[in-house]
Design an enzyme around this catalytic site. Structure first.
Site, mmCIF file in Angstrom:
data_model
loop_
_atom_site.group_PDB
_atom_site.id
_atom_site.type_symbol
_atom_site.label_atom_id
_atom_site.label_comp_id
_atom_site.label_asym_id
_atom_site.label_seq_id
_atom_site.Cartn_x
_atom_site.Cartn_y
_atom_site.Cartn_z
ATOM 1 N N TYR A 53 0.847 -1.203 0.000
ATOM 2 C CA TYR A 53 0.000 0.000 0.000
ATOM 3 C C TYR A 53 0.875 1.242 0.000
ATOM 4 C CZ TYR A 53 -4.904 -1.174 0.215
ATOM 5 O OH TYR A 53 -6.168 -1.543 -0.127
ATOM 6 N N GLU A 55 -0.578 4.895 -0.523
ATOM 7 C CA GLU A 55 -1.299 6.149 -0.775
ATOM 8 C C GLU A 55 -0.374 7.339 -0.519
ATOM 9 O OE1 GLU A 55 -2.958 3.634 0.766
ATOM 10 O OE2 GLU A 55 -5.143 3.883 0.491
ATOM 11 N N ASP A 199 -5.616 14.365 -25.111
ATOM 12 C CA ASP A 199 -5.647 12.949 -24.719
ATOM 13 C C ASP A 199 -4.888 12.215 -25.821
ATOM 14 O OD1 ASP A 199 -6.196 10.277 -24.441
ATOM 15 O OD2 ASP A 199 -8.328 10.531 -24.038
ATOM 16 N N THR A 225 -2.722 6.830 -21.978
ATOM 17 C CA THR A 225 -2.535 5.479 -21.481
ATOM 18 C C THR A 225 -1.083 5.095 -21.770
ATOM 19 O OG1 THR A 225 -3.361 4.635 -23.583
ATOM 20 C CG2 THR A 225 -4.925 4.696 -21.759
ATOM 21 N N LYS A 228 -0.505 1.450 -25.377
ATOM 22 C CA LYS A 228 -0.816 1.387 -26.816
ATOM 23 C C LYS A 228 0.501 1.532 -27.590
ATOM 24 C CE LYS A 228 -5.592 2.856 -26.179
ATOM 25 N NZ LYS A 228 -5.885 3.611 -24.955
ATOM 26 N N ARG A 234 -0.710 -1.873 -18.763
ATOM 27 C CA ARG A 234 -2.075 -1.354 -18.970
ATOM 28 C C ARG A 234 -2.393 -0.340 -17.879
ATOM 29 N NH1 ARG A 234 -5.977 -2.543 -22.094
ATOM 30 N NH2 ARG A 234 -4.580 -4.047 -23.059
HETATM 31 N N1 DSN Z 1 -10.366 1.004 -25.889
HETATM 32 C C1 DSN Z 1 -9.439 2.010 -26.365
HETATM 33 C C2 DSN Z 1 -9.216 1.874 -27.828
HETATM 34 O O1 DSN Z 1 -9.299 0.774 -28.313
HETATM 35 O O2 DSN Z 1 -8.959 2.856 -28.494
HETATM 36 C C3 DSN Z 1 -9.867 3.333 -25.987
HETATM 37 O O3 DSN Z 1 -10.252 3.316 -24.641
#
Ligand code: DSN
Length: 415
Positions: A53, A55, A199, A225, A228, A234
């Site tokens: 933990y 925080e 974003d 994120t 990707k 993730r």
């Molecule tokens: N699920 C993602 C995508 O495939 O673009 C976006 O959240």
């Protein structure tokens, strides 16, 4: 990975994971938001810090015993700051949706107006969809793409901004094959006194490798994120100008999250180290070349691409003149070992669960080491399946060629 402890404790789950490894090894993954994280990233994601933990932030925790998780988080922060050239970064968000929620919470009051891209035109659920928290808690107005060129309609953006006086403009998309001109978004934001957020979940890897314009100089806040094009675990991060640092950190904790996932923070640090290497730049360059090669191959086979091609890692194939929906196309391709997702195309007349399009992309197949000749072949194989109707012979034949291709470019051979 598939060690004896798991097989002994839970043979059923061990079997599921073995089969998922086999699926990833023997499928052409063209979903542009998926990738193959390195073994180092996978190892860190499953590491001992899952037990801790923590925080708070490094040096300011609510629990004892945080010396080493502090070091892990500090490494993630230092590396993300160097990679993106941002003033401040919070590396704790669990997902992209949570990162966007925290960014809105830091900058806005409930009911404030956000101007963001329409989901049907390439935006994201968290950019104001009525069923998402963003559309329920804020007054969301949408801009989109032009009908003819199918690129962002910056004139519409400006006139909507003048009319609705948003407090926040969001530049970002999950299904837009062209570059985002952040400078133009900034001009509009300045004209109406709005904050600007980007974003960059999809194009973060391209941005750090200079394959896409950089939002950092133009934006108050940038979310992404990490799994990707960035090819990490993730999760997500939030970057911002120094003036917003305290509000962003407070929005993440205690505003939304409690205990951060320190094993995933450790994995983010590993991914950022990988992304700082020259190899990563080459990888991103090849992603763009490969996407262009798939796009050209599909167009050579008579498929219509939204906006006529791609500048980034993905493309939108409009199947409305092919007599097949996006859902059926994706299902048929999966039978042949090619994994894509169905996707709305601009001005789509189908529902989001049916759609008129698919959204292929190149990040994962590029990680396998494939280059333009393989991309041309992939486009040809996709066309054969999509033009084959229910011909089981063609699907089986393509499945075999996909297997051969995957064997020539193996992944995770020693897992
Ligand atoms: N699920 C993602 C995508 O495939 O673009 C976006 O959240």
């Amino acid at each position: 990975m598939m060690n004896e402890a798991l097989a002994q404790t839970d043979p059923e789950m061990a079997d599921v994971l073995t089969r998922e490894l086999d699926r990833q090894q023997n499928t052409l993954v063209l979903i542009p938001s998926e990738n193959y994280a390195s073994k180092a990233v996978l190892l860190a994601s499953g590491c001992i810090m899952t037990n801790k933990y923590a925080e708070g932030s490094p040096g300011k925790r609510y629990y004892n015993g945080c010396e080493l998780v502090d070091r892990a988080e500090s490494l993630a922060i230092e590396r993300a700051t160097e990679l993106f050239g941002c003033d401040h970064v919070n590396v704790q968000p669990l997902t992209g949706a949570v990162a966007n929620m925290a960014a809105y919470d830091a900058l806005l009051e409930d009911g404030d107006t956000i101007l963001a891209m329409e989901l049907n035109h390439g935006g994201h659920l968290t950019h104001g969809h009525p069923l998402n928290f963003s559309g329920r808690w804020y007054n969301c107005i949408s801009y989109g793409v032009t009908r003819d060129a199918e690129v962002i309609d910056y004139d519409q953006l400006r006139s909507l901004a003048r009319e609705h006086q948003p407090k926040l403009i969001v530049a970002g998309a999950s299904a837009y094959p062209r570059i985002m001109e952040f400078e133009r978004f900034r001009e509009v934001a300045d004209e109406v006194g709005a904050y600007l957020m980007a974003d960059i979940a999809h194009v973060a890897g391209l941005i750090v490798a200079d394959e896409h314009p950089d939002p950092i100089p133009h934006c108050d806040v940038v979310t992404t994120t990490t799994h990707k094009t960035l090819r990490g675990p993730r999760a997500a991060i939030i970057m911002c100008r120094q003036e917003h640092a305290q509000a962003i950190d407070r929005a993440v904790f205690p505003g939304i999250q409690s205990g951060p996932q320190m094993h995933v923070v450790a994995a983010k640090a590993v991914a950022f180290k990988e992304a700082l290497s020259p190899d990563f730049k080459e990888y991103q360059h090849q992603i763009v070349l490969n996407a262009k090669a798939i796009a050209q191959s599909l167009m050579d086979q008579g498929f219509r691409l939204v906006s006529g091609g791609t500048d980034n890692h993905l493309m939108l194939v409009d199947l409305s003149d092919k007599g097949i929906t996006g859902r059926d196309a994706a299902d048929r391709l999966e039978q042949a070992g090619i994994c894509v997702n169905k996707n709305l195309v601009p001005f789509d007349t189908q529902s989001p669960v049916v759609t008129s399009g698919i959204r292929p992309g190149s990040p994962a197949v590029t990680t396998r080491g494939m280059k333009e000749p393989e991309m041309t072949l992939i486009g040809e194989l996709m066309a054969r399946v999509l033009d084959a109707g229910d011909d089981a012979f063609v699907i089986a034949e393509v499945r075999e060629k996909v297997r051969e291709l995957c064997e020539r470019f193996p992944i995770y051979t020693d897992l």
